[in-house]
Design a protein around this motif. Structure first.
Motif, PDB file in Angstrom:
ATOM      1  N   VAL B  25       0.929  -1.047   0.074  1.00 50.25           N
ATOM      2  CA  VAL B  25      -0.060  -0.055  -0.088  1.00 50.25           C
ATOM      3  C   VAL B  25       0.950   1.277   0.064  1.00 50.25           C
ATOM      4  N   GLN B  28       1.072   7.017   2.678  1.00 53.01           N
ATOM      5  CA  GLN B  28      -0.015   7.700   3.450  1.00 53.01           C
ATOM      6  C   GLN B  28      -0.948   7.009   4.029  1.00 53.01           C
ATOM      7  N   SER B  29      -1.356   5.484   3.440  1.00 51.35           N
ATOM      8  CA  SER B  29      -2.300   4.532   4.035  1.00 51.35           C
ATOM      9  C   SER B  29      -1.639   4.046   5.322  1.00 51.35           C
ATOM     10  N   ALA B  32      -2.149   7.052   7.918  1.00 54.28           N
ATOM     11  CA  ALA B  32      -3.324   7.185   8.239  1.00 54.28           C
ATOM     12  C   ALA B  32      -4.062   6.165   9.076  1.00 54.28           C
ATOM     13  N   LYS B  37      -6.723   7.780  11.881  1.00 56.35           N
ATOM     14  CA  LYS B  37      -7.737   8.396  10.779  1.00 56.35           C
ATOM     15  C   LYS B  37      -8.228   7.496   9.932  1.00 56.35           C
ATOM     16  N   TYR B  38      -7.897   6.242  10.004  1.00 60.94           N
ATOM     17  CA  TYR B  38      -8.477   5.506   8.936  1.00 60.94           C
ATOM     18  C   TYR B  38      -8.528   3.833   9.274  1.00 60.94           C
ATOM     19  N   ASP B  39      -9.561   3.322   9.461  1.00 59.39           N
ATOM     20  CA  ASP B  39      -9.594   1.822   9.857  1.00 59.39           C
ATOM     21  C   ASP B  39      -9.387   0.970   8.589  1.00 59.39           C
ATOM     22  N   PRO B  40      -8.406   0.242   8.592  1.00 61.18           N
ATOM     23  CA  PRO B  40      -8.310  -0.710   7.242  1.00 61.18           C
ATOM     24  C   PRO B  40      -9.549  -1.889   7.201  1.00 61.18           C
ATOM     25  N   SER B  41      -9.709  -2.081   6.056  1.00 59.59           N
ATOM     26  CA  SER B  41     -10.496  -3.009   5.630  1.00 59.59           C
ATOM     27  C   SER B  41     -10.182  -4.497   6.342  1.00 59.59           C
ATOM     28  N   LEU B  44      -7.007  -6.082   4.430  1.00 59.05           N
ATOM     29  CA  LEU B  44      -5.684  -5.207   4.793  1.00 59.05           C
ATOM     30  C   LEU B  44      -5.202  -5.746   6.243  1.00 59.05           C
TER      31      LEU B  44
END
Lengths: 139, 63
Positions: B25, B28-29, B32, B37-41, B44
């Motif tokens: 990935v 930035q991923s 994050a 700031k972002y919950d992975p699927s 992932l």
């Protein structure tokens, strides 16, 4: 051995190709269709021909979105498109009402797609402000 | 969702870019996810667990 192009490179190549074709078709239509022509089938054909390129641009953007393997960057790209759509609907809907009630210049429907593209730039700024990155694929 | 990504990465002396390359990935991923700031699927999250040789529950927890 030449490396296979990334999704971003494929997107840019197709986008540039379609843009060149768009300019050529607009120039050709301007040459073929006389000013103030009656809407005959031929005139309609030449008039909407460049519009098919707009469909191509949208298809290419959708294809890029599906081809992106990085889910976070894809989410940012999707958010940009949503911001652009919201902005376009707000501007066109709002201006439409203004046209209805006030004497203001008419907004040609032709401008809807460019407004949406400007909305993508606003979406990038929203991403930058909220996520710290504009969402450009740096991979 | 909280996670121990930064700690696990530091233990292995990996940069965000190192981890990003292992996961396939962008940096930035990783940033994050690390900064929550972002919950992975789920796919992932499984990949992250595999890279660190731990279970998902060992890495991610509810707030």
């Amino acid at each position: 051995m030449v490396a296979a192009p990334t999704a971003k490179q494929r997107y840019l190549r197709v986008h540039i190709g379609l843009s060149v074709l768009y300019v050529a078709l607009v120039a050709l239509a301007s040459y073929v269709v006389p000013d103030d022509a009656a809407p005959t089938p031929g005139v309609v054909f030449w008039s909407i021909l460049p519009g098919l390129i707009v469909i191509g641009w949208i298809w290419n953007m959708g294809r890029y979105l599906f081809a992106m393997e990085d889910e976070y960057l894809r989410m940012l790209e999707t958010r940009k498109a949503l911001v652009a759509t919201a902005l376009t609907l707000a501007v066109s809907g709002g201006w439409g009402l203004l046209e209805l009630f006030a004497t203001v210049p008419r907004l040609p429907v032709f401008f809807v797609f460019p407004i949406w593209c400007l909305g993508l730039a606003v979406g990038s700024l929203v991403n930058l402000a909220t996520a710290g990155t504009s969402g450009q694929d740096c991979a | 969702m909280k996670n121990r990504l930064k700690v696990l990465r530091a233990e292995r002396d990996w940069s965000q870019q190192d981890l990003a390359e292992r996961l396939g990935v962008s940096r930035q991923s990783v940033n994050a996810i690390e900064t929550e700031k972002y919950d992975p699927s789920l796919p992932l999250a499984f990949k992250i667990a595999e890279v660190f040789d731990q279970t998902i529950e060992d890495i991610f927890s509810k707030d």
